[in-house]
Structure formats: structure tokens, C-alpha cells
Write a protein that holds these residues in place. Structure first.
Motif, PDB file in Angstrom:
ATOM      1  N   SER A   1      -3.360   8.661 -11.144  1.00  5.11           N
ATOM      2  CA  SER A   1      -4.751   8.525 -10.714  1.00  5.11           C
ATOM      3  C   SER A   1      -5.573   7.809 -11.777  1.00  5.11           C
ATOM      4  CB  SER A   1      -5.360   9.892 -10.448  1.00  5.11           C
ATOM      5  OG  SER A   1      -4.723  10.499  -9.368  1.00  5.11           O
TER       6      SER A   1
ATOM      7  N   HIS B   1       1.339   4.031  -2.991  1.00  4.90           N
ATOM      8  CA  HIS B   1       1.113   5.447  -2.720  1.00  4.90           C
ATOM      9  C   HIS B   1       2.264   6.297  -3.266  1.00  4.90           C
ATOM     10  CE1 HIS B   1      -0.467   8.943  -0.699  1.00  4.90           C
ATOM     11  NE2 HIS B   1       0.741   9.165  -0.178  1.00  4.90           N
TER      12      HIS B   1
ATOM     13  N   TYR C   1       0.836  -1.203   0.000  1.00  5.23           N
ATOM     14  CA  TYR C   1       0.000   0.000   0.000  1.00  5.23           C
ATOM     15  C   TYR C   1       0.871   1.254   0.000  1.00  5.23           C
ATOM     16  CZ  TYR C   1      -4.141   2.802   1.049  1.00  5.23           C
ATOM     17  OH  TYR C   1      -5.172   3.701   0.992  1.00  5.23           O
TER      18      TYR C   1
ATOM     19  N   GLN D   1      -4.551   0.641  -5.644  1.00  7.45           N
ATOM     20  CA  GLN D   1      -4.563   0.965  -4.219  1.00  7.45           C
ATOM     21  C   GLN D   1      -5.966   0.749  -3.637  1.00  7.45           C
ATOM     22  OE1 GLN D   1      -3.153   4.906  -3.362  1.00  7.45           O
ATOM     23  NE2 GLN D   1      -2.426   4.315  -1.344  1.00  7.45           N
TER      24      GLN D   1
END
Length: 69
Positions: free
Chosen positions: A32, A26, A22, A40
Motif C-alpha cells: 500500500s 492487485h 490491473y 493501481q
């Protein structure tokens, strides 16, 4: 109710791997994306699913132990 195993396991190894994965997603993950394709978000949903199974198993165990006493 049996303890979740295999692909449903919520072991310490899985939880540690999840946190590392995770954090890496990040910092170095893809740009995105939509919520359906974001790795994620998928990892978080899988974590929540496994945690729910683990909590249900623990609650079942506690209620069973209480009934036997």
C-alpha cells in the motif's frame, strides 16, 4: 472532433491490457502506498480519462450523424 488515437486511444487492445495489468497489480503489486504514488490508482485514473475521451467522441459522432439526417 477526431477519434482519440495514440496515447489517448481506448482500443480493445488497451482495455484488455489494462485489465490484465490491473489484476496483476492487485495480486502482485507493491505494498500500500499513498494515493498519488499507487500504480493501481494511476492506471485507473488513466483508464477513466481515456474512457471519457472515447465517450465524448462517440457522443459527438452521434450528434453529428443526427444533425445530418
Amino acid at each position: 472532433m477526431d477519434k482519440p488515437r495514440g496515447k489517448d486511444s481506448f482500443s480493445l487492445l488497451y482495455r484488455t491490457g489494462f485489465r490484465i495489468n490491473y489484476a496483476l497489480l492487485h495480486v502482485m503489486g507493491p505494498a500500500s502506498q499513498s494515493p498519488e504514488t499507487d500504480p493501481q490508482n494511476r492506471a485507473k485514473k488513466e483508464y477513466e480519462r481515456r474512457r471519457g475521451l472515447h465517450r465524448a467522441w462517440k457522443a459527438h459522432r452521434r450528434s453529428g450523424a443526427h444533425d445530418r439526417a
